[in-house]
Write an enzyme that holds these catalytic residues in place. Structure first.
Site, PDB file in Angstrom:
ATOM      1  N   GLU A 260      -9.267  -0.042  -2.286  1.00  0.00           N
ATOM      2  CA  GLU A 260      -8.918  -1.116  -1.358  1.00  0.00           C
ATOM      3  C   GLU A 260     -10.107  -1.568  -0.517  1.00  0.00           C
ATOM      4  O   GLU A 260     -10.278  -2.757  -0.244  1.00  0.00           O
ATOM      5  CB  GLU A 260      -7.760  -0.689  -0.449  1.00  0.00           C
ATOM      6  CG  GLU A 260      -6.425  -0.518  -1.176  1.00  0.00           C
ATOM      7  CD  GLU A 260      -6.242   0.857  -1.795  1.00  0.00           C
ATOM      8  OE1 GLU A 260      -7.200   1.665  -1.797  1.00  0.00           O
ATOM      9  OE2 GLU A 260      -5.131   1.142  -2.295  1.00  0.00           O
TER      10      GLU A 260
ATOM     11  N   HIS B 231       4.994   5.131   3.197  1.00  0.00           N
ATOM     12  CA  HIS B 231       5.370   3.990   2.351  1.00  0.00           C
ATOM     13  C   HIS B 231       6.503   3.168   2.962  1.00  0.00           C
ATOM     14  O   HIS B 231       7.183   2.442   2.245  1.00  0.00           O
ATOM     15  CB  HIS B 231       5.825   4.466   0.952  1.00  0.00           C
ATOM     16  CG  HIS B 231       4.753   5.128   0.150  1.00  0.00           C
ATOM     17  ND1 HIS B 231       4.338   6.417   0.382  1.00  0.00           N
ATOM     18  CD2 HIS B 231       3.992   4.683  -0.876  1.00  0.00           C
ATOM     19  CE1 HIS B 231       3.374   6.739  -0.485  1.00  0.00           C
ATOM     20  NE2 HIS B 231       3.151   5.703  -1.248  1.00  0.00           N
TER      21      HIS B 231
END
Lengths: 341, 328
Positions: A63, A132
């Site tokens: 990322e 998450h």
């Protein structure tokens, strides 16, 4: 109305990107699993087939690398869209986001523009636990230099995506997993609405009145809007008329719409799936209070995620999440008790 | 690949400009900072990372670059900016925090941005890597000419951004070159105490790309190796990793007492100062005579003096301008 085309948020996002990619060759998309798979959350489905591997790029699990690359490409005249699969993953790449993407325009005195969209999934409710399931709206909105939007329905999802793709600034586009129309994540039916075929923009920084009311204003964003609407239906049976404000954008924040609504109702509830403290809910309440509290009929309330990491166990997570019952209870109390003079 | 006489002249002159610029900044930086050193005082507040000794890297690489090529620089960016052709007056004014600076005083010495020559900075270690790869990707996607060079320090090769970006650049065969300035020190921590390999160019093997190491801060050798890497990138053959042994003649930042340096290290480095060394070689090889070089030095000094004067005489920004340019 029955024949009107309804889309999920996922499909509305993909359609906005596809339409913009047809018009503007500088738009391209990259991220993890966004090409072959069409995005873990379905929001890039079909793009690879139409635009090919150069413009729709699966990336390594890097990322920092690919978000940093998006910054460089944006500064060089492209309009990249990057996906950070779960907003929770911002921990591995935030430097590229808030030190590069959000600051290079300022540090260059406006000589470099960073027109890019970072789309990222938010929200819990399906027992995925605290790496998450977070929303983190406030964490992004707190830091200057990036716009932040989050749609509650497919119509807004398309219009906000189109506006984000045309904006000369970095836009964080946060989509709630529970609204995405993916069966396996549970689906909020109210998010799937009519979406026109043609391209259109929803102005970034403009809230919507999702429901008109006169006794209490419920301000929220994304999933919270649906909880607020459900609560408003219950409250209606009690004779309490709730107005629901869908912020749609956090940066810029449409403070005027919030103030006007609370000016009318005199009562404010903020529903925020992000953490309780130092976040969006406090900002909305401050927005109202800073302009004077004389019109308030009750102290403002917030229904937000408690300041704990998001737990796995279903009963524990559901205990913590905002829901219509909590909103109804707060509204009933507020409409009973007036602020002492 | 060897530098032409004209290129050698440009390289020498640019190294001298860079050094004279740093000398001027060093002196002015201390104004108002004695007897008590307070970083916030004086005409140039904040941190100051001088590039004395590292000039060969900047000129050896940038000799091959055109304005359209992209450079991302570090927290120690002056030599890189000067070699890339960043406007010296506006750069000086930015370092002074003046309205006439590159970004009107918003960035300062660690955040120099010049869109005219595609130069950008980041004060965060290794974080120029991603943007360089993205610039390179942009050229590839648009079919436009240009390569991207990311300058980093040897300490940055231990950052995630370095590895992520090298892998990405190699995977996508991007026209990018990563140039590591190995000055042996990450602030006070020696390379040997921070890095699992002696030389970082061997790490190129893990990305399947060429890696080169250049010792002794040698401008000729840097020119040659960088030239080949840049040519390779322009030809679409992908990225190269180059590590260059260079010398940090200054502290990490001004005010650094450098107590961590072994006894005699600084003397040894000063004895190998690359500017007198290059001058001597240019004379020895009769590329230029002393009068030529003296004139280059005096022109360099005049350019620096002009830039510093421009910066000093420029107006401060309006304080409320701090609230502008957050968004385009």
């Amino acid at each position: 109305m029955e024949n009107e085309r309804k889309l999920t948020i996922a499909r509305a996002m993909a359609e906005a990107m596809a339409q913009e990619m047809r018009l503007d060759p500088t738009v391209f998309v990259m991220g993890e699993d966004i090409a072959e798979l069409g995005g873990v959350f379905g929001n890039t489905r079909g793009l690879l087939d139409e635009f090919g591997k150069e413009r729709v790029r699966d990336t390594p699990i890097s990322e920092t690398g690919f978000i940093g690359a998006a910054v460089g490409a944006a500064q060089d005249g492209m309009r990249p869209v990057v996906e950070l699969m779960f907003v929770d993953f911002f921990g591995v790449c935030f430097d590229a986001i808030y030190n590069l993407m959000a600051k290079n325009t300022y540090f260059s005195g406006g000589n470099f523009k960073v027109p890019m969209v970072l789309m990222t999934s938010t929200g819990g409710g399906y027992s995925d636990a605290g790496q998450h399931s977070q929303c983190l709206y406030g964490s992004f909105a707190h830091l200057p230099g990036m716009k932040v939007v989050s749609p509650s329905n497919a119509y807004d999802a398309k219009g906000l995506m189109t506006a984000a793709l045309r904006d000369d600034n970095p836009v964080i586009y946060m989509f709630h997993k529970g609204l995405q129309g993916m069966g396996w994540l549970g689906t909020e039916a109210g998010a799937n609405v009519h979406v026109p075929e043609e391209s259109y923009e929803i102005e970034i920084g403009k809230a919507a009145i999702a429901r008109q009311g006169s006794d209490v204003t419920i301000v929220s964003i994304a999933m919270g809007v649906h909880n607020a609407l459900k609560a408003a239906s219950v409250l209606e049976a009690d004779g309490i008329s709730a107005e629901v404000v869908d912020l749609r954008s956090l940066v810029p924040l449409d403070r005027e719409t919030v103030r006007a609504s609370v000016g009318k109702t005199g009562r404010l509830i903020v529903v925020d799936e992000d953490y309780h403290s130092y976040g969006v809910s406090g900002e909305i309440i401050a927005t109202v209070c800073e302009t004077g509290v004389s019109g308030l009929k009750a102290p403002p309330r917030r229904i937000a995620y408690p300041d704990v990491p998001i737990p796995f166990a279903r009963v524990m997570e559901q205990h913590c999440l905002p829901n219509p019952d909590k909103i109804v209870a707060a509204a009933r109390e507020m409409c009973r008790v007036a602020v002492p003079a | 690949m060897q530098p032409t006489k004209a290129e050698l002249g440009w390289m020498y002159r640019t190294m001298v400009i860079s050094r004279r610029f740093e000398n001027a900044i060093e002196k002015i930086y201390m104004e108002g900072k004695s007897p008590v050193f307070n970083m916030a005082d004086g005409p140039i507040p904040g941190e100051m990372h001088l590039s004395d000794g590292q000039e060969p890297v900047a000129v050896g690489v940038c000799a091959h670059l055109k304005p359209e090529d992209i450079v991302t620089a570090t927290h120690r960016p002056h030599h890189q900016a000067i070699a890339k052709g960043v406007d010296l007056k506006k750069m000086a004014a930015e370092i002074f925090g003046k309205a006439s600076g590159l970004s009107g005083g918003r960035g300062g010495h660690m955040h120099l941005f010049d869109a005219d020559v595609n130069f950008a900075c980041s004060g965060i270690i290794a974080q120029g890597m991603g943007p360089a790869a993205g610039g390179a990707l942009s050229r590839k996607l648009q079919g436009k000419p240009g390569v991207a060079v990311s300058f980093i320090g040897e300490g940055a090769a231990n950052q995630g951004a370095f590895h992520e970006t090298m892998n990405l650049a190699a995977l996508w065969k991007l026209p990018m070159i990563c140039v590591i300035e190995d000055n042996a020190w990450g602030i006070s921590v020696a390379k040997s105490a921070a890095t699992s390999v002696q030389k970082n160019h061997v790490r190129a093997a893990s990305y399947g790309i060429p890696g080169h190491y250049i010792s002794d801060n040698d401008p000729w050798k840097i020119y040659e190796v960088a030239g080949e890497a840049i040519e390779r990138a322009r030809a679409g053959e992908g990225p190269t990793l180059i590590e260059i042994e260079t010398y940090r003649l200054a502290g990490h930042f001004m005010g650094d007492a450098e107590g961590y340096r072994p006894e005699g290290e600084k003397d040894d480095l000063f004895a190998r100062d690359p500017i007198p060394a290059m001058r001597q070689r240019l004379l020895d090889e009769a590329t230029f005579n002393a009068a030529d070089l003296d004139q280059m030095e005096s022109e360099a000094q005049s350019g620096v003096d002009e830039a510093i004067q421009f910066a000093r005489e420029s107006a401060d920004p309006a304080p409320e301008d701090a609230l502008t340019a957050v968004f385009a």
